[in-house]
Design a protein around this motif. Structure first.
Motif, PDB file in Angstrom:
ATOM      1  N   UNK A  66       6.148  -4.345   3.003  1.00 10.17           N
ATOM      2  CA  UNK A  66       7.385  -3.602   3.250  1.00 10.17           C
ATOM      3  C   UNK A  66       7.081  -2.148   3.585  1.00 10.17           C
ATOM      4  N   UNK A  67       6.148  -1.540   2.874  1.00 10.54           N
ATOM      5  CA  UNK A  67       5.766  -0.157   3.148  1.00 10.54           C
ATOM      6  C   UNK A  67       5.067  -0.035   4.501  1.00 10.54           C
ATOM      7  N   UNK A  68       4.250  -1.026   4.844  1.00 19.30           N
ATOM      8  CA  UNK A  68       3.561  -1.004   6.136  1.00 19.30           C
ATOM      9  C   UNK A  68       4.548  -1.069   7.290  1.00 19.30           C
ATOM     10  N   UNK A  69       5.667  -1.765   7.085  1.00 20.90           N
ATOM     11  CA  UNK A  69       6.686  -1.857   8.130  1.00 20.90           C
ATOM     12  C   UNK A  69       7.449  -0.547   8.295  1.00 20.90           C
ATOM     13  N   UNK A  70       7.416   0.308   7.274  1.00 22.90           N
ATOM     14  CA  UNK A  70       8.166   1.559   7.291  1.00 22.90           C
ATOM     15  C   UNK A  70       7.369   2.736   7.821  1.00 22.90           C
ATOM     16  N   UNK A  71       6.030   2.684   7.651  1.00 20.21           N
ATOM     17  CA  UNK A  71       5.195   3.797   8.098  1.00 20.21           C
ATOM     18  C   UNK A  71       3.783   3.318   8.370  1.00 20.21           C
ATOM     19  N   UNK A  72       2.954   4.218   8.868  1.00 15.80           N
ATOM     20  CA  UNK A  72       1.578   3.860   9.179  1.00 15.80           C
ATOM     21  C   UNK A  72       0.869   3.315   7.946  1.00 15.80           C
ATOM     22  N   UNK A  73       0.070   2.285   8.146  1.00 15.86           N
ATOM     23  CA  UNK A  73      -0.664   1.684   7.029  1.00 15.86           C
ATOM     24  C   UNK A  73      -1.588   2.697   6.376  1.00 15.86           C
ATOM     25  N   UNK A  74      -2.133   3.628   7.145  1.00 13.58           N
ATOM     26  CA  UNK A  74      -3.025   4.636   6.579  1.00 13.58           C
ATOM     27  C   UNK A  74      -2.275   5.605   5.656  1.00 13.58           C
ATOM     28  N   UNK A  75      -0.957   5.672   5.794  1.00 12.21           N
ATOM     29  CA  UNK A  75      -0.166   6.554   4.938  1.00 12.21           C
ATOM     30  C   UNK A  75       0.290   5.857   3.657  1.00 12.21           C
ATOM     31  N   UNK A  76       0.071   4.567   3.578  1.00 15.16           N
ATOM     32  CA  UNK A  76       0.493   3.806   2.397  1.00 15.16           C
ATOM     33  C   UNK A  76      -0.598   3.914   1.334  1.00 15.16           C
ATOM     34  N   UNK A  77      -0.250   4.501   0.199  1.00 13.12           N
ATOM     35  CA  UNK A  77      -1.216   4.668  -0.884  1.00 13.12           C
ATOM     36  C   UNK A  77      -1.002   3.592  -1.957  1.00 13.12           C
ATOM     37  N   UNK A  78      -1.984   3.437  -2.814  1.00  9.13           N
ATOM     38  CA  UNK A  78      -1.845   2.487  -3.918  1.00  9.13           C
ATOM     39  C   UNK A  78      -0.741   2.912  -4.876  1.00  9.13           C
ATOM     40  N   UNK A  79      -0.541   4.224  -4.992  1.00  7.57           N
ATOM     41  CA  UNK A  79       0.577   4.707  -5.824  1.00  7.57           C
ATOM     42  C   UNK A  79       1.902   4.263  -5.216  1.00  7.57           C
ATOM     43  N   UNK A  80       2.021   4.369  -3.880  1.00  5.38           N
ATOM     44  CA  UNK A  80       3.242   3.916  -3.198  1.00  5.38           C
ATOM     45  C   UNK A  80       3.483   2.429  -3.471  1.00  5.38           C
ATOM     46  N   UNK A  81       2.426   1.643  -3.368  1.00  3.72           N
ATOM     47  CA  UNK A  81       2.563   0.193  -3.556  1.00  3.72           C
ATOM     48  C   UNK A  81       2.956  -0.131  -4.994  1.00  3.72           C
ATOM     49  N   UNK A  82       2.308   0.531  -5.947  1.00  2.63           N
ATOM     50  CA  UNK A  82       2.628   0.290  -7.352  1.00  2.63           C
ATOM     51  C   UNK A  82       4.070   0.670  -7.661  1.00  2.63           C
ATOM     52  N   UNK A  83       4.510   1.795  -7.106  1.00  3.59           N
ATOM     53  CA  UNK A  83       5.888   2.245  -7.334  1.00  3.59           C
ATOM     54  C   UNK A  83       6.886   1.261  -6.754  1.00  3.59           C
TER      55      UNK A  83
END
Length: 243
Positions: free
Chosen positions: A17-34
């Motif tokens: 879901x986060x990858x669909x919203x922004x660049x994969x390189x901008x997706x952090x593990x903190x973002x995923x955990x949250x």
């Protein structure tokens, strides 16, 4: 009481879901955990990094495709069955197409180790897809067949990402043509490998006897002691043997 969600699936869903919203390189593990509503510690219990999450997603797609196989289709020609299996894979990937486009644009995780593990993961997936279609994947021929299927899948995957038709007709057409062409190469390869195997068997049969065979012959002839001059000959025969 609702069924408890699998934490791995929750993390994978959050990451895509986060990858669909922004660049994969901008997706952090903190973002995923949250997004998955868990702590970093809990996330670490299931995944070591983002690449690990993507590889688990690939395995989930494998499982989905294999679970949906219809045993009634096992009697189909292998070519037709392989097309069905690969197109079923694209159907399973369809809900995640925006995320996959983003990940591909970003180049995924570009580290050498991550790239090697990703290639191994796709190679394993294609082996399962070929097995599901009834193709043999063992030995040298099987490994080369899997490598060829991996290259075909990569080409079709790029086409599928931009294919907005309801039935993915253009993607299927490329897949069909590629498999027909690869089928010709596969037959030639199989004949070549069989020829090499026959030549190898003939060479093995023509090899000088090994030291063990030489000793047995001397024993049968009544001599149990090898002469000094016979040992180098036996040694030469052993080194030239395929075994």
């Amino acid at each position: 009481m609702p069924a408890k969600k699998d934490p791995k699936t929750t993390v994978i869903t959050a990451a895509l879901a986060l990858a669909a919203e922004k660049s994969w390189h901008q997706v952090t593990l903190i973002d995923i955990a949250t997004r998955a509503d868990m702590s970093l510690h809990d996330l670490y219990q299931h995944f070591k990094n983002r690449s690990d999450i993507l590889r688990s997603f690939t395995r989930q797609i494998d499982q989905q495709v294999l679970a949906d196989l219809d045993t009634a289709d096992f009697d189909q020609p292998r070519h037709d069955r392989l097309i069905d299996v690969i197109m079923a894979r694209f159907d399973a990937l369809a809900p995640h197409k925006p995320a996959l486009k983003s990940i591909l644009r970003s180049g995924g995780d570009l580290g050498p180790a991550d790239g090697a593990r990703a290639a191994k993961s796709i190679f394993s997936s294609m082996r399962w897809m070929l097995d599901a279609a009834g193709f043999e994947t063992g030995g040298v021929h099987g490994s080369l067949r899997v490598a060829g299927m991996t290259a075909i899948y990569a080409r079709c995957f790029r086409q599928w990402l931009t294919d907005d038709t309801p039935d993915y007709g253009p993607t299927m057409a490329i897949l069909d043509r590629s498999l027909i062409q690869a089928g010709g190469w596969d037959q030639h390869l199989g004949k070549g490998l069989n020829r090499l195997a026959r030549l190898g068997n003939r060479a093995f049969q023509c090899c000088p006897k090994t030291a063990t065979d030489s000793t047995d012959d001397e024993t049968d002839g009544g001599s149990a002691t090898a002469t000094p001059t016979s040992r180098p000959v036996s040694g030469t025969g052993a080194s030239s043997s395929p075994a």
